[in-house]
Design a protein around this motif. Structure first.
Motif, PDB file in Angstrom:
ATOM      1  N   ASP A 287     -20.082 -48.238   6.728  1.00 39.72           N
ATOM      2  CA  ASP A 287     -20.337 -49.020   7.002  1.00 39.72           C
ATOM      3  C   ASP A 287     -21.021 -48.149   8.625  1.00 39.72           C
ATOM      4  O   ASP A 287     -21.644 -48.879   9.567  1.00 39.72           O
TER       5      ASP A 287
ATOM      6  N   LEU B  17     -23.048 -56.831   2.249  1.00 36.87           N
ATOM      7  CA  LEU B  17     -21.981 -57.083   2.888  1.00 36.87           C
ATOM      8  C   LEU B  17     -22.166 -55.684   3.810  1.00 36.87           C
ATOM      9  O   LEU B  17     -21.544 -55.697   4.585  1.00 36.87           O
TER      10      LEU B  17
ATOM     11  N   THR C 288     -25.699 -64.450   6.576  1.00 40.91           N
ATOM     12  CA  THR C 288     -24.160 -64.144   6.058  1.00 40.91           C
ATOM     13  C   THR C 288     -23.100 -64.506   6.849  1.00 40.91           C
ATOM     14  O   THR C 288     -22.223 -64.782   6.459  1.00 40.91           O
TER      15      THR C 288
ATOM     16  N   LEU D 108     -18.711 -63.436   0.408  1.00 43.01           N
ATOM     17  CA  LEU D 108     -19.467 -61.735  -0.370  1.00 43.01           C
ATOM     18  C   LEU D 108     -17.948 -60.749  -0.987  1.00 43.01           C
ATOM     19  O   LEU D 108     -16.586 -60.637  -0.791  1.00 43.01           O
ATOM     20  N   GLU D 109     -18.502 -60.422  -2.071  1.00 44.90           N
ATOM     21  CA  GLU D 109     -17.101 -59.446  -2.826  1.00 44.90           C
ATOM     22  C   GLU D 109     -18.085 -57.891  -3.166  1.00 44.90           C
ATOM     23  O   GLU D 109     -19.018 -57.712  -4.170  1.00 44.90           O
ATOM     24  N   ASP D 110     -16.297 -57.346  -3.355  1.00 46.53           N
ATOM     25  CA  ASP D 110     -17.082 -55.591  -2.933  1.00 46.53           C
ATOM     26  C   ASP D 110     -16.796 -55.342  -4.457  1.00 46.53           C
ATOM     27  O   ASP D 110     -15.560 -54.745  -4.685  1.00 46.53           O
TER      28      ASP D 110
ATOM     29  N   GLY E 262     -22.923 -51.551  -2.009  1.00 47.37           N
ATOM     30  CA  GLY E 262     -22.886 -53.118  -1.865  1.00 47.37           C
ATOM     31  C   GLY E 262     -23.374 -53.883  -2.383  1.00 47.37           C
ATOM     32  O   GLY E 262     -23.789 -54.634  -2.155  1.00 47.37           O
TER      33      GLY E 262
ATOM     34  N   THR F 164     -22.141 -62.146  -4.457  1.00 44.81           N
ATOM     35  CA  THR F 164     -22.376 -63.173  -3.846  1.00 44.81           C
ATOM     36  C   THR F 164     -22.696 -64.250  -4.294  1.00 44.81           C
ATOM     37  O   THR F 164     -23.355 -65.437  -5.057  1.00 44.81           O
TER      38      THR F 164
END
Length: 403
Positions: A39, A158, A182, A189-191, A202, A206
């Motif tokens: 990030d 992500l 988003t 959203l899922e990691d 990422g 989704t």
């Protein structure tokens, strides 16, 4: 008048971003060990204007050519190979806008990117979806469109403000690209990407539950830029080239720093051992060959971009076929040489360099993962068919369950 992004001063362009790349490289191994999503590095890139590299200078961007973009992505991949792949959908959507006529709507997208907004990917569906089918659906309504469905391999989402979603219209069954913001409750959203490589891109799941889409953000898929498949592949090629550069870098640095030697070695220090130096030279040469191949192929992609305004259908087919074929040839080379370079580097080092704390295994894992995208066996077949029979390389394809 159509503005084309035909190139800029690469030395100036690279000099602007290299300090950011150096910061990114410093923490790459640590992020890998702890599976820390990048990030912060992506914030640094946004603040430096990385998402505007292809936007024409007259529109507020850098105006880089495609060979310059992929050279820069190679340098970024050397720092952290996750980041070019995470930005793959962003640069593809920018490219699609560059291929459209000048308009206030197009300028609006460019302004968003100049402000630092990014685009992620939402194309692939897994599970029971049949080949050629699209489960994710977009429905027109009086107050805009709604999107419902689920995507996997959602690379970059992500970190993104928008998602480039491949969907099917419920009203006329046409295939479209829907740009979905988003920052709304209808998008989750899922990691959960669990690949052994490229673990920080990422690329998880989704889900869209009545997600809102502006009508003007729905685009007919048939109007997408023609060299898109080659373009997407080139981002992966630049990523592989960067991994090879990183392997060569780490091999050289490891040999320089190595204190221990074997009783049957060829010198009093590893850096004086001719066999060890040969390995470093071989890994470096593999990296050089891949990078040179990728840049060579990127020039045909630039020709396809510049040709989009020609209106000459025969010429357009010719340059787009060449771009696709050269991307495929580069993929055959990179898929073979980069994993090899990432393995060979250990012949210059020792067993202590296999420790998890050094994370040198990431180069092979990342290279093998990237090389598994868009099966290289079919690319090699396409190239042979093109050379022998004059058959156009596959430009658009899908994946799903067979009979």
């Amino acid at each position: 008048m159509t503005l084309l992004a035909t190139g800029t001063d690469y030395a100036r362009l690279a000099a602007h971003f290299r300090p950011v790349f150096e910061r990114i490289a410093t923490g790459a191994a640590d992020r890998e060990r702890h599976r820390t999503l990048p990030d912060e590095p992506l914030t640094w890139l946004k603040e430096a204007g990385f998402g505007t590299v292809r936007i024409p200078q007259e529109k507020g961007g850098w105006g880089a050519s495609l060979p310059q973009l992929f050279q820069l992505l190679t340098e970024l991949a050397e720092a952290d190979s996750n980041l070019p792949q995470a930005l793959r959908a962003h640069f593809a959507f920018v490219e699609d806008r560059l291929n459209q006529p000048d308009s206030p709507a197009r300028d609006g997208w460019f302004r968003r990117f100049i402000d630092g907004e990014l685009v992620g990917s939402g194309w692939t569906e897994i599970g029971t979806v049949k080949l050629g089918d699209v489960i994710t659906r977009v429905t027109p309504g009086e107050k805009g469109w709604t999107l419902n469905g689920e995507k996997f391999y959602s690379t970059g989402t992500l970190f993104a403000d928008w998602i480039d979603v491949y969907a099917r219209r419920n009203d006329n069954q046409g295939d479209v690209i829907a740009l979905v913001n988003t920052h709304q409750p209808g998008v989750s959203l899922e990691d959960d990407w669990d690949g052994f490589g490229q673990r920080l891109t990422g690329s998880g799941t989704t889900r869209f539950a009545n997600a809102h889409v502006e009508q003007e953000h729905v685009f007919d898929f048939a109007e997408r830029f023609r060299y898109q498949t080659a373009f997407y592949q080139h981002v992966l090629l630049a990523t592989l080239a960067g991994i090879a550069r990183a392997a060569a870098r780490d091999a050289a640095q490891g040999v320089k720093a190595r204190q221990r030697i074997y009783s049957h070695s060829n010198g009093s220090a590893s850096r004086q051992d001719v066999q060890v130096l040969q390995v470093v030279g071989e890994v470096t040469s593999l990296a050089f060959a891949v990078e040179a191949t990728v840049i060579r192929a990127a020039h045909s992609l630039q020709s396809a971009y510049e040709a989009h305004i020609s209106g000459d259908e025969v010429y357009l087919k010719q340059v787009n076929d060449l771009a696709e074929a050269e991307a495929g040839q580069a993929q055959v080379i990179a898929s073979e040489l980069v994993p090899r370079a990432a393995t060979e580097l250990f012949n210059a080092l020792g067993a202590s360099d296999t420790r998890l704390s050094k994370a040198l295994d990431r180069h092979w894992r990342n290279a093998r993962t990237v090389a598994s995208h868009n099966p290289v066996i079919y690319k090699a077949r396409d190239i042979g068919d093109w050379q022998v029979n004059g058959t156009s390389p596959t430009a658009i394809w899908q994946i799903g369950r067979g009979e």
